[in-house]
Each structure stands twice: as C-alpha cells, then as structure tokens.
Design an enzyme around this catalytic site. Sequence first.
Site, PDB file in Angstrom:
ATOM      1  N   THR A  87       0.891  -1.144   0.010  1.00  0.00           N
ATOM      2  CA  THR A  87       0.227   0.065   0.198  1.00  0.00           C
ATOM      3  C   THR A  87       0.772   1.303  -0.001  1.00  0.00           C
ATOM      4  O   THR A  87       2.059   1.398   0.390  1.00  0.00           O
ATOM      5  CB  THR A  87      -0.853   0.176   1.217  1.00  0.00           C
ATOM      6  OG1 THR A  87      -1.785   1.259   1.120  1.00  0.00           O
ATOM      7  CG2 THR A  87      -0.126  -0.141   2.642  1.00  0.00           C
ATOM      8  N   HIS A 107       2.666 -11.830  13.907  1.00  0.00           N
ATOM      9  CA  HIS A 107       3.627 -12.175  14.721  1.00  0.00           C
ATOM     10  C   HIS A 107       3.323 -13.753  15.144  1.00  0.00           C
ATOM     11  O   HIS A 107       4.003 -14.337  15.901  1.00  0.00           O
ATOM     12  CB  HIS A 107       3.647 -11.402  16.129  1.00  0.00           C
ATOM     13  CG  HIS A 107       5.089 -11.330  16.640  1.00  0.00           C
ATOM     14  ND1 HIS A 107       6.152 -12.074  16.061  1.00  0.00           N
ATOM     15  CD2 HIS A 107       5.605 -10.722  17.833  1.00  0.00           C
ATOM     16  CE1 HIS A 107       7.337 -11.757  16.983  1.00  0.00           C
ATOM     17  NE2 HIS A 107       6.614 -11.100  17.856  1.00  0.00           N
TER      18      HIS A 107
END
Length: 447
Positions: A363, A420
């Site tokens: 993006t 994560h």
Amino acid sequence: MARVEVVMPQMGESIAEGTVSRWLKSVGDEVKRDEPILEISTDKVDAEIPSPAEGILAEIRVPEGETVEVQTVIAVLETDKAAPVSAASPPSPPAAEAPPAPPEPAAAPEPVAAAVAPAPPQPAAPKSDGAVQTAEERLRQRSTPLVRKIAAEHHVDIGQVPGTGHAGRVTKKDILAFIESGAPAAAAGPARPAATHPVASAGEIVHPTVGAWEGDRVEPMSKIRKLTADHMIMSRRTSAHVTSFYEIDFTTIAAIRQAKKQEFQDRGAKLTYMAFIVKAVADNLQKHPVVNASVSGDTIIYRKSINIGMAVALDWGLIVPVIRNADELSMLGIAKSIADMADRARSKRLNPDEVQKGTFTITNPGVFGSYIGTPIINQPQVGILGVGAIEKRPKILTLDDGQDVIAIRTMSMFSLSYDHRIVDGADGDRFMADLKRDLESFPEGAL
C-alpha cells in the site's frame, strides 16, 4: 417490439448476489449495446454492467442499494430488433449464459454459490452421515459464503434454517433471524469451515451505533465500505500485528528512472518507483517464504505463487487488484501491470479473479504525502508493506575517509506490518534488510 431482460450477472464462481450501486440510465433513456447502464457491487469487485442490446430502458425492477441474487431480472429493455431474452454479461467472460451445472453434493468443500433456476429432479445424494439428501436440500445449502460463514461460527446446520430466498435458499437475513430466535444449535452437524478464507473467525462483526446530532448527514455505508470495515476489524482480531520501519535511499533508483524513463515510455509503460519496489519485493519473497505464507488453523501454508496485491484508493473506497506471479515478470511487465490494474480499478473494469489469491500486499500512502503508515494485514496474508512519500531530504553520509557530510538524497520510509503468530521480529527484519539493500543498490541491468 422485443423485450430483453437484464439480469444480475454472476461476477465469479463463488459470488451468489450483487448490489445495485447506481443506475447510470433512467427509465425511458435510449441505450446502445454494450453501453454501461448501471453499476453493481459484489463481495469481490465493483463493476459497470453493459447493456445486452440497443433500445429503450423500459423498466427498472431493482432500485439502488438493493441486493439480489445472481440471475435476478433487474431491468427490462425494449428494442425494435428481434432479440432473444438474454442476460447482461459481466465485463469479462465467465460463462454466465451456459446451462447451469447440477448442484454439487452438500459435502463438497467449495460449493458453487450461484442462484440457478430450479433444476429437473435429480438422484438424491448421500449425506455425510450416510442418510439420503434430497435435491431440494442440496439446493437450499447452496447459500452465499457469508451465510455459510455465519452458520459455521454459530454451529448452525443450514439445512435446519427456513429459507426465503430463490428456491428456498437461506439468505443472510434468514440465518441471523434463526440465530436471534434462540433456536438450538445442537441439531447442527459438524460445522464446515468458512469458504472465504482459512483464518480463525472471531464471530460476526457488529459496529457500535452512536446518535446523530442536528445538522448531521447520515448515510448508509456502501457495500465496498462495509466490506472493508468488516475485513479490517476481522484482521485486527485475527493477527498479532507488529510493524517494523526502515529508511530507504532511492537516490540510485531515481537516477536509473530518469535515464530509462523515455525508453519505457516508447515501449508503452510508465517507469514509476512502484515498479522497482514490486520487483524487489517479489525477489525477496522468494528468499523469505514465511512472509509469503498464510495461517490455517494450527498449520502454515507456504505459498508457491508470489501474487502481489496493490492497494488502490478510489473515490468510493479501497480495492486491491493482484499482480499474479510477479516474480516471473520483467520490469517492463511489472510497470505495465501496475498501470493497467490501477486504470481498470478506477474505471470499474476489474474481473473478480483479479482481486483474489494475493499472497502479499503493498500500500502506498506516500502518494498523498504521508511520511509513513502502519497498514493492517490483508487476510489471510501475513504481511503488508507500507510505502511512505519518496522525496528529497537531508541525509548524513560517512565518506570513505570517515568524514560525515550532509547531503541531499531521495529518501523514503517503509513499514512492514506482519503477523507475529508465524513471522518473528527477526524474520520481518531480515526481509526488510534485504529489501533495503536491493533497492539501494538496484542494478541498472535488471531493467
């Protein structure tokens, strides 16, 4: 005078309904064949629908904002030419006019979510528990991916829900009403996984309401805005977001771009900074496969394909067209793909397949002047790269003799948001360090 029906087209195999976003023509208007007459919005893409024939728009049966199943008649044209009643085809040719295939057995992993005309009686298929399932039961369970997802989350057997849709299909309104009624879920069989993506669900997303004040303007979210809102909330609930930031020196690339800009223009492409970024990202995703992966339950799917999504800001929302197999494209191919995807996204000419199966997303908030951002992961991916403004800034450099000097360099800040659950900080930083190295020492011969 012949009458031609315009129907809600099926904009992809898994799409069972569409919303009329805007009528471009009014009743009584003359229309030409293939001239856009309305805009629709689906779970995957917004698109303009062309007229299947030349004539007069005689009737609009579905108003703006209403959602109907595919193959529903939404308008009628009157034409002087003898023409068979036919459906408006989507911009690209998914075989919408082919005879509908027999319904798949309910146990199939990905049932086609299409509204079809009632089929002739067919042999009953066995249920997963060995019992016989009727053709009516099979058709009723061919609901939309959203309905199947809600049913799976609440452990509801769709076959137990009274359906008010076409041929008794269960709609979103039906499943929500069934759940709110407090009907027992014990009768439900083993819940099938949601067909949308393999990530764990966090339940139906409900946005809190607030009161409007005098003078406020209140308007419903568009379908694309609602989908984006739900998807972002779901992503934050699903992934353990961590973001790393890296400063990138684009001075070398700026010089290469200036030298090669005209050559690329002569070959029909605009050489942008984003083309260099996509190329470097694709190369490094091969080296760091965990960043090009997905989480499915307690397993990790390492994607073989490298399909890079490019977030495109539109006046009416956000869409992410996908460059398939970006690692196999040359710089020229990447530059052309970026321009083509962005242009067709803005003109609502994307095909449903072109916004699916991305494995990593980029993006570019920097195009609006943003220094950097912390983007939300595009599920079920595990990484998204944010590109800040690329501009000249003062930079401290250390010369070969050890002396520090302040120089004007073309710089940018990048951010990598990663999941994560499977991408450790070291994994994300190794990926970013390699990306930084490749962009700062980009070889001119790579063009």
